[in-house]
Design a protein around this motif. Structure first.
Motif, PDB file in Angstrom:
ATOM      1  N   ALA A  28      25.177   1.657   5.394  1.00  0.00           N
ATOM      2  CA  ALA A  28      25.361   3.094   5.582  1.00  0.00           C
ATOM      3  C   ALA A  28      24.030   3.811   5.832  1.00  0.00           C
ATOM      4  O   ALA A  28      23.991   4.846   6.501  1.00  0.00           O
ATOM      5  N   LEU A  29      22.948   3.233   5.327  1.00  0.00           N
ATOM      6  CA  LEU A  29      21.618   3.802   5.560  1.00  0.00           C
ATOM      7  C   LEU A  29      21.029   3.365   6.898  1.00  0.00           C
ATOM      8  O   LEU A  29      19.900   3.720   7.234  1.00  0.00           O
ATOM      9  N   GLY A  30      21.796   2.581   7.639  1.00  0.00           N
ATOM     10  CA  GLY A  30      21.370   2.188   8.966  1.00  0.00           C
ATOM     11  C   GLY A  30      20.582   0.894   9.063  1.00  0.00           C
ATOM     12  O   GLY A  30      20.022   0.578  10.104  1.00  0.00           O
ATOM     13  N   HIS A  31      20.525   0.144   7.978  1.00  0.00           N
ATOM     14  CA  HIS A  31      19.794  -1.122   7.976  1.00  0.00           C
ATOM     15  C   HIS A  31      20.737  -2.275   8.323  1.00  0.00           C
ATOM     16  O   HIS A  31      21.916  -2.231   7.977  1.00  0.00           O
ATOM     17  N   PRO A  32      20.239  -3.314   8.958  1.00  0.00           N
ATOM     18  CA  PRO A  32      21.104  -4.456   9.271  1.00  0.00           C
ATOM     19  C   PRO A  32      21.482  -5.227   8.004  1.00  0.00           C
ATOM     20  O   PRO A  32      20.663  -5.408   7.117  1.00  0.00           O
ATOM     21  N   VAL A  33      22.738  -5.638   7.974  1.00  0.00           N
ATOM     22  CA  VAL A  33      23.254  -6.389   6.827  1.00  0.00           C
ATOM     23  C   VAL A  33      24.115  -7.532   7.350  1.00  0.00           C
ATOM     24  O   VAL A  33      24.898  -7.347   8.282  1.00  0.00           O
ATOM     25  N   SER A  34      23.960  -8.690   6.747  1.00  0.00           N
ATOM     26  CA  SER A  34      24.872  -9.793   7.038  1.00  0.00           C
ATOM     27  C   SER A  34      25.321 -10.416   5.725  1.00  0.00           C
ATOM     28  O   SER A  34      24.550 -10.516   4.772  1.00  0.00           O
TER      29      SER A  34
END
Length: 79
Positions: A28-34
């Protein structure tokens, strides 16, 4: 922060809830997540998977765990 990579090994309990919350907040903060779903985590409720997917989280599943659960690759949603 360059991104968040998580291996989720279960879908129940405080640790799983915290991992899902961290993934959602980071995305939600715009960082990539996997997130890699492994073992019992393959049973993660569809609502949680949809929420993470909608936030842009890249979700993958362990092929060995899928085979053990009798799930074909075609059972995975697109993307």
């Amino acid at each position: 922060m360059p991104g968040l990579r998580l291996i989720l090994t279960d879908w129940q309990g405080e640790r799983a809830a915290a991992a899902i919350e961290a993934a959602a907040a980071t995305a939600a903060l715009g960082h990539p997540v996997s997130v890699l779903l492994r073992g019992p985590a393959l049973a993660l409720p569809a609502e949680s998977i949809a929420m993470l997917h909608d936030l842009g989280v890249r979700i993958t599943a362990c092929q060995t765990a899928m085979a053990a659960a009798g799930l074909p690759a075609t059972a995975l949603p697109p993307g």
